[in-house]
Design a protein around this motif. Structure first.
Motif, mmCIF file in Angstrom:
data_model
loop_
_atom_site.group_PDB
_atom_site.id
_atom_site.type_symbol
_atom_site.label_atom_id
_atom_site.label_comp_id
_atom_site.label_asym_id
_atom_site.label_seq_id
_atom_site.Cartn_x
_atom_site.Cartn_y
_atom_site.Cartn_z
ATOM 1 N N UNK A 93 0.874 -1.174 0.000
ATOM 2 C CA UNK A 93 0.000 0.000 0.000
ATOM 3 C C UNK A 93 0.915 1.229 0.000
ATOM 4 N N UNK A 94 0.854 2.016 -1.072
ATOM 5 C CA UNK A 94 1.784 3.130 -1.258
ATOM 6 C C UNK A 94 0.993 4.421 -1.461
ATOM 7 N N UNK A 95 1.258 5.411 -0.579
ATOM 8 C CA UNK A 95 0.561 6.684 -0.689
ATOM 9 C C UNK A 95 0.903 7.395 -1.987
ATOM 10 N N UNK A 96 -0.099 8.071 -2.539
ATOM 11 C CA UNK A 96 0.119 9.046 -3.600
ATOM 12 C C UNK A 96 0.011 10.434 -2.982
ATOM 13 N N UNK A 97 0.198 11.461 -3.802
ATOM 14 C CA UNK A 97 0.042 12.831 -3.310
ATOM 15 C C UNK A 97 -1.373 13.355 -3.508
ATOM 16 N N UNK A 98 -2.285 12.501 -3.990
ATOM 17 C CA UNK A 98 -3.644 12.935 -4.322
ATOM 18 C C UNK A 98 -4.616 12.639 -3.180
ATOM 19 N N UNK A 99 -5.673 13.454 -3.106
ATOM 20 C CA UNK A 99 -6.647 13.301 -2.046
ATOM 21 C C UNK A 99 -8.006 13.793 -2.537
ATOM 22 N N UNK A 100 -9.075 13.214 -2.018
ATOM 23 C CA UNK A 100 -10.416 13.707 -2.302
ATOM 24 C C UNK A 100 -11.026 14.245 -1.014
ATOM 25 N N UNK A 101 -11.855 15.273 -1.170
ATOM 26 C CA UNK A 101 -12.533 15.884 -0.021
ATOM 27 C C UNK A 101 -14.041 15.749 -0.238
ATOM 28 N N UNK A 102 -14.731 15.082 0.677
ATOM 29 C CA UNK A 102 -16.156 14.841 0.548
ATOM 30 C C UNK A 102 -16.904 15.518 1.697
ATOM 31 N N UNK A 103 -17.809 16.470 1.378
ATOM 32 C CA UNK A 103 -18.593 17.106 2.453
ATOM 33 C C UNK A 103 -19.504 16.083 3.134
ATOM 34 N N UNK A 104 -19.592 16.143 4.433
ATOM 35 C CA UNK A 104 -20.494 15.298 5.215
ATOM 36 C C UNK A 104 -21.294 16.185 6.171
ATOM 37 N N UNK A 158 -21.092 16.293 9.261
ATOM 38 C CA UNK A 158 -20.260 16.735 10.386
ATOM 39 C C UNK A 158 -18.990 17.452 9.954
ATOM 40 N N UNK A 159 -18.775 17.611 8.644
ATOM 41 C CA UNK A 159 -17.561 18.287 8.196
ATOM 42 C C UNK A 159 -17.093 17.785 6.847
ATOM 43 N N UNK A 160 -15.800 17.679 6.684
ATOM 44 C CA UNK A 160 -15.190 17.233 5.430
ATOM 45 C C UNK A 160 -14.468 15.912 5.667
ATOM 46 N N UNK A 161 -14.796 14.931 4.841
ATOM 47 C CA UNK A 161 -14.103 13.643 4.933
ATOM 48 C C UNK A 161 -12.912 13.652 3.969
ATOM 49 N N UNK A 162 -11.740 13.362 4.501
ATOM 50 C CA UNK A 162 -10.511 13.355 3.708
ATOM 51 C C UNK A 162 -10.158 11.912 3.363
ATOM 52 N N UNK A 163 -10.041 11.629 2.066
ATOM 53 C CA UNK A 163 -9.686 10.290 1.622
ATOM 54 C C UNK A 163 -8.508 10.374 0.649
ATOM 55 N N UNK A 164 -7.296 10.139 1.128
ATOM 56 C CA UNK A 164 -6.141 10.161 0.229
ATOM 57 C C UNK A 164 -6.140 8.940 -0.689
ATOM 58 N N UNK A 165 -5.549 9.090 -1.864
ATOM 59 C CA UNK A 165 -5.443 8.001 -2.818
ATOM 60 C C UNK A 165 -4.156 7.212 -2.567
ATOM 61 N N UNK A 166 -4.220 5.927 -2.873
ATOM 62 C CA UNK A 166 -3.030 5.087 -2.766
ATOM 63 C C UNK A 166 -2.974 4.123 -3.932
#
Length: 276
Positions: free
Chosen positions: A225-236, A238-246
Motif C-alpha cells: 500500500x503506497x501513498x500518492x500525493x492525491x486526495x479527495x474531499x467529501x462534504x459530510x 459533520x464536516x469534510x471527509x478526507x480520503x487520500x489516494x493510494x
C-alpha cells in the motif's frame, strides 16, 4: 559555466548519471560544506562537487513528456523526524518502531514531510511537497494517483509489451517490479528469488503491508500500500471527509488505485525525482 564575478551561480537541473542523482553541491570533495545557490556568490574560479544518491538506473514516464527516476528503496523516518532511504529495496519494518518508522500516516498540512501527530504517529505531507532526504536538496516527491496510473497502465514501452509484474520475490520479500521505459529483457519469473539481482533498470516495491496504530498487518503476503500525493474531499453532515489516494497491489492480483484509504493508516512511500 562562466558567470560574472560576484554573481549567483545558476543551480543546475537534476543531474542523473548511470543510476545516480546529484542531491547536493559542495565546496569540498568530502561534501561537508554545502554551496547555497541562493546566497553564495562566485568571486573566483571554483569547482563544485556533487553528492550522489543511488537511484533506479532506468527512467520512467509518468505523463506526456515527463520522466522520473525512482529512489532505490522506501522512505523511513527516525526519532528526530529526519528522513532517510532504506539500505535495500526490500527493507521495511515488520513491527512498529518509533525510531524507525516505515509506514506513514497521511497529511496535507505539514511544513515537513514527517512529524509527530497527536497519536505519536508519523505524517506524510503530500501534494507538490518537495522532500529533503539524508540532507539532500529538496528534489524528491510522491507521485499523484494520475501519475501512478499513467506509469502502470498507459505509458509506451520501447521494447516489451509489459510494464510491471506482481508477486516477484527479491531479497526474500515479495512485491511489485516496475520495468523502465527502455527495458529489453524477459518478464521476471514469479517463483524465483532474485536475491536483489534485478535488472538495473527495474525497481522493486516490497509488499510491506500497512500499519494500524502500532500493529503492522498483511506482512509477508506480498500486499503493498503506497501513498500518492492525491486526495479527495467529501462534504459530510459533520464536516469534510478526507480520503487520500493510494496505489495498492497484492499477491497475484493486479494493481489498484484507491481513494478509500484511511489517512490514519500507515502506508509505505516510494519517492521520485525529475529527470530529462
Amino acid at each position: 559555466e562562466n558567470v560574472l564575478r560576484g554573481s549567483l551561480i545558476p543551480k543546475p537541473d537534476n543531474v542523473f548519471v548511470s543510476g545516480e542523482l546529484a542531491i547536493g553541491w559542495y565546496k569540498d570533495e568530502s561534501c561537508l560544506d554545502r554551496w547555497d545557490f541562493d546566497t553564495d556568490k562566485g568571486t573566483e574560479d571554483i569547482t563544485l562537487y556533487a553528492k550522489w544518491a543511488q537511484m533506479s538506473e532506468g527512467k520512467f514516464t509518468i505523463g506526456e513528456g515527463r520522466k522520473v527516476c525512482f529512489t532505490r528503496s522506501n522512505l523511513w523516518a527516525d526519532g528526530s523526524n529526519a528522513l532517510h532511504f532504506e539500505t535495500s529495496p526490500w527493507d521495511y519494518k515488520v513491527s512498529y518502531d518509533r525510531n524507525h518508522v516505515t509506514h506513514f500516516t497521511w497529511s496535507s498540512s505539514l511544513s515537513d514531510a514527517a512529524g509527530e501527530g497527536s497519536s505519536g504517529d508519523y505524517l506524510f505531507c503530500s501534494k507538490n511537497h518537495m522532500v529533503s532526504v539524508d540532507g539532500s536538496d529538496r528534489l524528491f516527491y510522491a507521485l499523484s494517483i494520475e501519475e501512478w496510473a499513467y506509469l502502470l497502465e498507459k505509458r509506451a514501452m520501447y521494447y516489451v509489451p509489459f510494464r510491471y509484474t506482481t508477486n516477484i520475490t527479491c531479497g526474500n520479500q515479495k512485491g511489485l517490479v516496475i520495468y523502465a521505459d527502455d527495458y529489453r529483457g524477459d518478464r521476471l519469473v514469479k517463483d524465483t528469488d532474485y536475491e536483489g539481482n534485478l535488472p538495473g533498470n527495474c525497481i522493486f516495491l516490497p509488499g510491506a503491508g500497512y500499519r494500524s496504530g502500532s500493529e503492522v498487518r498483511q506482512v509477508g503476503n506480498s500486499a503493498g500500500f503506497y501513498w500518492s500525493s492525491s486526495v479527495s474531499y467529501t462534504p459530510t453532515e459533520t464536516g469534510i471527509e478526507i480520503e487520500p489516494f493510494s496505489m495498492n497491489f497484492g499477491g497475484y492480483y493486479d494493481v489498484d488505485f484507491s481513494d478509500n484509504g484511511d489517512p490514519h493508516n500507515g502506508f509505505s512511500i516510494r519517492l521520485v525525482a525529475n529527470v530529462k
